[in-house]
Design an enzyme around this catalytic site. Structure first.
Site, PDB file in Angstrom:
ATOM      1  N   GLY A   1       0.785  -1.227   0.000  1.00  0.00           N
ATOM      2  CA  GLY A   1       0.000   0.000   0.000  1.00  0.00           C
ATOM      3  C   GLY A   1       0.810   1.266   0.000  1.00  0.00           C
TER       4      GLY A   1
ATOM      5  N   GLY B   1       5.251   3.032   0.055  1.00  0.00           N
ATOM      6  CA  GLY B   1       6.692   2.862   0.168  1.00  0.00           C
ATOM      7  C   GLY B   1       7.303   1.869  -0.798  1.00  0.00           C
TER       8      GLY B   1
ATOM      9  N   SER C   1      16.720  -4.838   6.562  1.00  0.00           N
ATOM     10  CA  SER C   1      17.186  -3.464   6.745  1.00  0.00           C
ATOM     11  C   SER C   1      18.662  -3.483   7.095  1.00  0.00           C
ATOM     12  CB  SER C   1      16.411  -2.768   7.869  1.00  0.00           C
ATOM     13  OG  SER C   1      17.023  -1.530   8.222  1.00  0.00           O
TER      14      SER C   1
ATOM     15  N   TYR D   1      13.320  -2.881  16.281  1.00  0.00           N
ATOM     16  CA  TYR D   1      13.297  -2.904  14.820  1.00  0.00           C
ATOM     17  C   TYR D   1      14.511  -3.653  14.275  1.00  0.00           C
ATOM     18  CZ  TYR D   1      13.238  -1.173  10.003  1.00  0.00           C
ATOM     19  OH  TYR D   1      13.223  -1.077   8.634  1.00  0.00           O
TER      20      TYR D   1
ATOM     21  N   SER E   1      14.229  -7.356  14.897  1.00  0.00           N
ATOM     22  CA  SER E   1      13.261  -7.998  14.001  1.00  0.00           C
ATOM     23  C   SER E   1      13.850  -8.187  12.610  1.00  0.00           C
ATOM     24  CB  SER E   1      11.967  -7.178  13.931  1.00  0.00           C
ATOM     25  OG  SER E   1      12.144  -5.962  13.217  1.00  0.00           O
TER      26      SER E   1
ATOM     27  N   THR F   1      10.380   6.733   2.357  1.00  0.00           N
ATOM     28  CA  THR F   1       9.056   6.139   2.508  1.00  0.00           C
ATOM     29  C   THR F   1       8.351   6.850   3.664  1.00  0.00           C
ATOM     30  OG1 THR F   1       9.744   4.499   4.150  1.00  0.00           O
ATOM     31  CG2 THR F   1      10.065   3.926   1.822  1.00  0.00           C
TER      32      THR F   1
END
Length: 245
Positions: A10, A12, A140, A153, A156, A188
């Site tokens: 939806g 980025g 990432s 983050y 994960s 994003t």
């Protein structure tokens, strides 16, 4: 014609992946927890009538399974390409992060990648002998670096890297290739959660001197999904403008 599913489609990087895959001729399923955002993505794609928008909560197994069933019902067959790009970010000092906040990030970023991967694999292999499928997970560069306040983050996304390599080893002999990308600072909606001074510091540490654009990541993902990357299995490719190289 290839069928590509993109969770987090939806906005980025996910939206950019939908656009690039549609340009390459794939039938695209844009999946997002915000169905309206998925539908907005569809409106940007050429030949939008052959694509599909789906609402899905990647952290909920029932929602994931229902989404894949609707895709199979719509097309008569499961997707053969998959992009796991759904993700959330929350920043807080380590001592101030609650268990609830920690688990929410793990549930979406890591558990969600696992659940989507599991349903994709089961549906693709169900009742079939040889299959050909390709999957790319979006991790990432935070998985490999140390940044204050990024602990949940980063953890994960480190899990996504490990999950990628283990799934790659398990699935390649069944005809499914798995790789991942490690983006750096990308423009994003998530970037709005970073303070301007932190963004500036990251850009200063990036040889290209700027944030990346979603399509620059999506082009790499499209390559990893294609036969042009046929000898790449379990690879985790950085796309960071040189940050932390």
């Amino acid at each position: 014609m290839e069928r590509g599913g993109v969770d987090g489609g939806g906005s980025g990087i996910g939206r950019a992946c939908c656009e690039v895959l549609a340009r390459e001729g794939a039938r695209v399923v844009a999946a997002d927890i915000n169905l309206q955002s998925s539908q907005e993505t569809l409106s940007l794609l050429p030949g939008s009538q052959q694509h599909m928008a789906v609402g899905v909560d990647v952290s909920d197994k029932g929602s994931v399974e229902a989404a894949f069933k609707s895709i199979q019902k719509h097309y008569g067959e499961p997707p053969s390409l998959l992009v796991n790009s759904a993700g959330i970010l929350a920043l807080a000092p380590h001592t101030d992060t609650s268990e609830e906040e920690w688990m929410k990030i793990i549930d979406v970023n890591l558990k969600g990648t696992y659940l989507i991967t599991q349903s994709f694999t089961k549906m693709l292999l169900d009742g079939r002998g040889e299959v050909q499928g390709t999957m790319v997970n979006v991790a990432s560069i935070a998985a490999k670096t140390g940044l204050p306040d990024f602990e949940p983050y980063a953890a994960s996304k480190g899990g996504v890297v490990s999950l990628t390599k283990n799934c790659a080893a398990a699935l390649i002999r069944k005809g499914i290739r798995v790789n991942c990308v490690l983006p750096g600072l990308i423009t994003t909606p998530m970037i709005q959660l970073l303070k301007e001074d932190l963004q500036a510091d990251i850009k200063k540490s990036t040889p290209l001197g700027r944030a990346g654009r979603p399509h620059e990541v999506a082009e790499l993902i499209a390559f990893l999904l294609s036969d042009r990357s046929s000898y790449m299995v379990g690879s985790c490719v950085e796309v960071t403008g040189g940050y932390m190289m």
